[in-house]
Scaffold this motif. Structure first.
Motif, PDB file in Angstrom:
ATOM      1  N   GLU A 154       0.848  -1.186   0.000  1.00  0.00           N
ATOM      2  CA  GLU A 154       0.000   0.000   0.000  1.00  0.00           C
ATOM      3  C   GLU A 154       0.887   1.241   0.000  1.00  0.00           C
ATOM      4  O   GLU A 154       1.502   1.583   1.001  1.00  0.00           O
ATOM      5  CB  GLU A 154      -0.926  -0.013   1.208  1.00  0.00           C
ATOM      6  CG  GLU A 154      -1.968  -1.116   1.129  1.00  0.00           C
ATOM      7  CD  GLU A 154      -2.998  -1.013   2.228  1.00  0.00           C
ATOM      8  OE1 GLU A 154      -3.225   0.102   2.730  1.00  0.00           O
ATOM      9  OE2 GLU A 154      -3.565  -2.045   2.570  1.00  0.00           O
ATOM     10  N   LEU A 155       0.941   1.860  -1.152  1.00  0.00           N
ATOM     11  CA  LEU A 155       1.729   3.075  -1.293  1.00  0.00           C
ATOM     12  C   LEU A 155       0.784   4.264  -1.348  1.00  0.00           C
ATOM     13  O   LEU A 155      -0.017   4.376  -2.269  1.00  0.00           O
ATOM     14  CB  LEU A 155       2.569   3.020  -2.576  1.00  0.00           C
ATOM     15  CG  LEU A 155       3.545   1.859  -2.695  1.00  0.00           C
ATOM     16  CD1 LEU A 155       4.169   1.854  -4.086  1.00  0.00           C
ATOM     17  CD2 LEU A 155       4.624   1.992  -1.646  1.00  0.00           C
ATOM     18  N   SER A 156       0.859   5.094  -0.364  1.00  0.00           N
ATOM     19  CA  SER A 156       0.011   6.274  -0.382  1.00  0.00           C
ATOM     20  C   SER A 156       0.782   7.434  -0.998  1.00  0.00           C
ATOM     21  O   SER A 156       1.996   7.542  -0.844  1.00  0.00           O
ATOM     22  CB  SER A 156      -0.445   6.631   1.024  1.00  0.00           C
ATOM     23  OG  SER A 156       0.676   6.935   1.828  1.00  0.00           O
ATOM     24  N   ARG A 157       0.052   8.234  -1.739  1.00  0.00           N
ATOM     25  CA  ARG A 157       0.675   9.403  -2.342  1.00  0.00           C
ATOM     26  C   ARG A 157       0.762  10.515  -1.307  1.00  0.00           C
ATOM     27  O   ARG A 157      -0.196  10.765  -0.580  1.00  0.00           O
ATOM     28  CB  ARG A 157      -0.133   9.867  -3.547  1.00  0.00           C
ATOM     29  CG  ARG A 157      -0.009   8.887  -4.697  1.00  0.00           C
ATOM     30  CD  ARG A 157      -0.763   9.377  -5.875  1.00  0.00           C
ATOM     31  NE  ARG A 157      -2.111   8.824  -5.766  1.00  0.00           N
ATOM     32  CZ  ARG A 157      -3.131   9.171  -6.504  1.00  0.00           C
ATOM     33  NH1 ARG A 157      -2.978  10.090  -7.425  1.00  0.00           N
ATOM     34  NH2 ARG A 157      -4.298   8.617  -6.346  1.00  0.00           N
ATOM     35  N   PRO A 158       1.888  11.175  -1.241  1.00  0.00           N
ATOM     36  CA  PRO A 158       2.017  12.251  -0.254  1.00  0.00           C
ATOM     37  C   PRO A 158       1.108  13.428  -0.603  1.00  0.00           C
ATOM     38  O   PRO A 158       0.847  13.696  -1.771  1.00  0.00           O
ATOM     39  CB  PRO A 158       3.493  12.646  -0.348  1.00  0.00           C
ATOM     40  CG  PRO A 158       3.956  12.146  -1.656  1.00  0.00           C
ATOM     41  CD  PRO A 158       3.093  10.985  -2.020  1.00  0.00           C
ATOM     42  N   PHE A 159       0.630  14.100   0.416  1.00  0.00           N
ATOM     43  CA  PHE A 159      -0.209  15.280   0.228  1.00  0.00           C
ATOM     44  C   PHE A 159       0.588  16.351  -0.504  1.00  0.00           C
ATOM     45  O   PHE A 159       1.746  16.612  -0.180  1.00  0.00           O
ATOM     46  CB  PHE A 159      -0.683  15.806   1.594  1.00  0.00           C
ATOM     47  CG  PHE A 159      -1.589  16.984   1.483  1.00  0.00           C
ATOM     48  CD1 PHE A 159      -2.899  16.820   1.076  1.00  0.00           C
ATOM     49  CD2 PHE A 159      -1.130  18.255   1.768  1.00  0.00           C
ATOM     50  CE1 PHE A 159      -3.744  17.907   0.966  1.00  0.00           C
ATOM     51  CE2 PHE A 159      -1.968  19.349   1.665  1.00  0.00           C
ATOM     52  CZ  PHE A 159      -3.281  19.175   1.259  1.00  0.00           C
TER      53      PHE A 159
END
Length: 79
Positions: A46-51
């Motif tokens: 699970e790779l979340s994109r940085p804000f």
């Protein structure tokens, strides 16, 4: 890799699914011939994109919410 008949898997579906969840691969057979394979899914990290990842890359024009011109609406409607 275990071979399981359709009748066997019908009797204890949850038990066989738990085996698959533990990492086993099962081949389902009917009439002595393999018809399907059940194996664990590969979990993707699970790779979340940085804000703010694309901050400064594009802008929203002031007229973004304005109605479209009639000629563009006509083209969308196929007139």
């Amino acid at each position: 890799m275990d071979w399981i008949s359709v009748d066997e898997i019908k009797r204890d579906l949850l038990g066989y699914l738990q085996r698959v969840e533990a990492g086993e691969t099962l081949v389902i057979i009917r009439g002595g011939k393999p018809i399907a394979e059940i194996k664990p899914t590969v979990k993707s990290p699970e790779l979340s994109r940085p804000f703010g990842f694309c901050a400064g890359e594009f802008f929203v024009p002031d007229d973004f919410d304005d109605p479209l011109p009639e000629n563009i609406i006509s083209e969308f409607e196929g007139k």
